[in-house]
Design a protein around this motif. Structure first.
Motif, PDB file in Angstrom:
ATOM      1  N   LEU A   1       0.825  -1.211   0.000  1.00 17.94           N
ATOM      2  CA  LEU A   1       0.000   0.000   0.000  1.00 17.94           C
ATOM      3  C   LEU A   1       0.857   1.257   0.000  1.00 17.94           C
ATOM      4  O   LEU A   1       1.881   1.325   0.676  1.00 17.94           O
ATOM      5  CB  LEU A   1      -0.937  -0.005   1.203  1.00 17.94           C
ATOM      6  CG  LEU A   1      -1.952  -1.151   1.261  1.00 17.94           C
ATOM      7  CD1 LEU A   1      -2.791  -1.064   2.536  1.00 17.94           C
ATOM      8  CD2 LEU A   1      -2.847  -1.136   0.024  1.00 17.94           C
ATOM      9  N   GLU A   2       0.405   2.243  -0.775  1.00 19.02           N
ATOM     10  CA  GLU A   2       1.103   3.532  -0.875  1.00 19.02           C
ATOM     11  C   GLU A   2       0.088   4.642  -0.717  1.00 19.02           C
ATOM     12  O   GLU A   2      -1.090   4.452  -1.053  1.00 19.02           O
ATOM     13  CB  GLU A   2       1.691   3.712  -2.288  1.00 19.02           C
ATOM     14  CG  GLU A   2       2.875   2.877  -2.617  1.00 19.02           C
ATOM     15  CD  GLU A   2       3.265   3.100  -4.089  1.00 19.02           C
ATOM     16  OE1 GLU A   2       3.350   4.273  -4.521  1.00 19.02           O
ATOM     17  OE2 GLU A   2       3.444   2.093  -4.788  1.00 19.02           O
ATOM     18  N   PRO A   3       0.540   5.836  -0.266  1.00 21.41           N
ATOM     19  CA  PRO A   3      -0.387   6.972  -0.234  1.00 21.41           C
ATOM     20  C   PRO A   3      -0.974   7.200  -1.636  1.00 21.41           C
ATOM     21  O   PRO A   3      -0.237   7.128  -2.624  1.00 21.41           O
ATOM     22  CB  PRO A   3       0.509   8.144   0.177  1.00 21.41           C
ATOM     23  CG  PRO A   3       1.646   7.517   0.908  1.00 21.41           C
ATOM     24  CD  PRO A   3       1.879   6.194   0.237  1.00 21.41           C
ATOM     25  N   GLY A   4      -2.288   7.395  -1.698  1.00 25.60           N
ATOM     26  CA  GLY A   4      -2.944   7.594  -2.999  1.00 25.60           C
ATOM     27  C   GLY A   4      -3.621   6.336  -3.515  1.00 25.60           C
ATOM     28  O   GLY A   4      -4.406   6.397  -4.457  1.00 25.60           O
ATOM     29  N   HIS A   5      -3.325   5.186  -2.912  1.00 26.70           N
ATOM     30  CA  HIS A   5      -4.061   3.973  -3.269  1.00 26.70           C
ATOM     31  C   HIS A   5      -5.478   4.087  -2.719  1.00 26.70           C
ATOM     32  O   HIS A   5      -5.676   4.601  -1.612  1.00 26.70           O
ATOM     33  CB  HIS A   5      -3.400   2.726  -2.659  1.00 26.70           C
ATOM     34  CG  HIS A   5      -2.242   2.203  -3.436  1.00 26.70           C
ATOM     35  ND1 HIS A   5      -1.367   1.259  -2.947  1.00 26.70           N
ATOM     36  CD2 HIS A   5      -1.817   2.494  -4.688  1.00 26.70           C
ATOM     37  CE1 HIS A   5      -0.457   0.982  -3.867  1.00 26.70           C
ATOM     38  NE2 HIS A   5      -0.691   1.732  -4.927  1.00 26.70           N
ATOM     39  N   VAL A   6      -6.439   3.595  -3.478  1.00 24.97           N
ATOM     40  CA  VAL A   6      -7.818   3.517  -2.997  1.00 24.97           C
ATOM     41  C   VAL A   6      -8.192   2.039  -3.057  1.00 24.97           C
ATOM     42  O   VAL A   6      -8.091   1.414  -4.109  1.00 24.97           O
ATOM     43  CB  VAL A   6      -8.762   4.376  -3.861  1.00 24.97           C
ATOM     44  CG1 VAL A   6     -10.219   4.125  -3.481  1.00 24.97           C
ATOM     45  CG2 VAL A   6      -8.421   5.862  -3.700  1.00 24.97           C
ATOM     46  N   VAL A   7      -8.562   1.477  -1.909  1.00 26.69           N
ATOM     47  CA  VAL A   7      -8.756   0.033  -1.845  1.00 26.69           C
ATOM     48  C   VAL A   7      -9.998  -0.309  -1.025  1.00 26.69           C
ATOM     49  O   VAL A   7     -10.334   0.411  -0.078  1.00 26.69           O
ATOM     50  CB  VAL A   7      -7.460  -0.645  -1.303  1.00 26.69           C
ATOM     51  CG1 VAL A   7      -7.175  -0.248   0.126  1.00 26.69           C
ATOM     52  CG2 VAL A   7      -7.500  -2.147  -1.430  1.00 26.69           C
TER      53      VAL A   7
END
Ligand code: ZN
Ligand code: ZN
Length: 371
Positions: free
Chosen positions: A319-325
């Protein structure tokens, strides 16, 4: 390059050691060029794009030219496609002197591959690039986060309005029709995917299509729905019931809620998709229920309902900042039914923000009310 998306696509050329990339995936084409047209079928593309260090060339048939020109992002050159668009690609490759052309093997048909192979000089290599271009879409920029947040707000609005109207005694199809109406009323461009209304034993099937079964009291009803907003998909699952929930439903609901909360608490940058999945799966395993959790915990959400990153037992994503999950644990007991709860989170610099605001049922409150 003129915009950030193209800059990242340009960097991909180096990573893959290719001179240019042929984009046949309609979602990636939209993302990289801004052109919103859908493809009618895999062998009927509404345009094709080529990414090189000079920018993006979008080949559109003459009927689509003005439309493509009006939507093209900065850095995108729109050109008319030949009758056979593969000839236009071959001509561009020849003029630019490229020898290594990458292509999206998941969406390039064998017929197109053969046409290209015939049209290109023999010293030009055609190189499959797997999901490299899809992965460009995983981290969302500010404009995408705003569109997704809006799609999710419309989804919440429609769910809350529909929940007030759906009753025991209606069929699943009637309930799905109410949801479609409320999505339209909320201002959605349509359904992001066919709405699921699964009642009683049907709720044991994660992807049940609404049918003629009549919704009963005391049983679980899984509703999975999403608004569409300017191409971006909402995604929401709630499990509801009418009357007093059965004892098994209370137990299942509490367990799924606990699994959901465990995964939500875990969501943060640096966490691997597999770890997010385990956070929920471990809650089920502690009760010997893990075999009834038959799908992965979650998926990325954006221009497509399922995209990177994945939160599954097999995920290799981090997971990275900006991922939408999505976070959507569920339990499915054959012949009895099932429970699923799904929220959507945005991974931030220091944690995660829940973008879903539809209320969840409280089994405690329901029991007290009915006591
Ligand atoms: Zn869903
Ligand atoms: Zn989902």
């Amino acid at each position: 390059m003129a915009n950030d998306r193209l800059a990242r696509a340009g960097a991909l050329l180096d990573t893959l050691s290719v001179d240019a990339l042929l984009v046949t995936n309609g979602t990636n084409r939209r993302y990289l060029t801004g052109f919103t047209a859908h493809d009618h079928a895999p062998d009927e593309l509404s345009a094709t794009a080529v990414i090189s260090s000079d920018g993006v060339t979008l080949f559109a048939p003459s009927t689509n030219l003005p439309w493509a020109e009006s939507e093209a992002l900065p850095g995108v050159t729109v050109r008319p496609a030949e009758r056979k668009w593969t000839d236009s690609i071959a001509e561009l490759v020849k003029t630019a002197g490229w020898t290594r052309l990458g292509f999206e093997d998941a969406t390039t048909t064998v017929a197109v591959y053969n046409e290209l192979r015939q049209a290109l000089d023999s010293q030009v290599s055609l190189l499959p690039i797997g999901d490299a271009t899809d992965s460009l879409r995983a981290v969302k920029d500010e404009s995408e986060i705003a569109l997704l947040t809006h799609a999710l707000r419309l989804t919440d609005q429609a769910f809350m309005a529909a929940e007030k109207r759906i009753r025991a005694g209606m069929t699943e199809k009637q309930a799905a029709e109410i949801i479609a109406e409320e999505l339209r009323r909320a201002g959605s461009d349509g359904e992001a995917f066919p709405t699921i209304v699964a009642s009683g034993p049907n709720a044991a099937k994660p992807h049940h299509a609404p049918g003629d079964r009549t919704i009963q009291e005391e049983e679980p009803i899984i509703i999975d729905m999403g608004a569409l907003h300017q191409g971006y998909a909402g995604d929401l699952t709630r499990t509801i019931w009418f009357g007093q929930p059965s004892g098994q439903l209370v137990t299942m609901y509490r367990t799924v809620q606990a699994a959901h909360d465990a995964a939500l608490a875990k969501a943060a940058p640096g966490v691997r998709g597999i770890e997010l999945d385990s956070a929920a799966r471990d809650v089920f395993a502690a009760q010997g229920l893990e075999h009834y959790f038959v799908h992965s915990l979650g998926h990325g959400l954006g221009l497509r309902v399922h995209e990177a990153p994945s939160a599954s037992m097999r995920s290799r994503d981090t997971l990275e900042p900006g991922h939408v999950v999505t976070i959507e644990p569920g339990l499915y007991i054959p012949e009895w039914g099932g429970v699923r709860i799904e929220d959507v989170v945005l991974i931030t610099e220091d944690g995660a923000q829940n973008l879903t605001s539809s209320p969840k049922r409280s089994v405690e409150a329901t029991q007290e009310k009915n006591a």
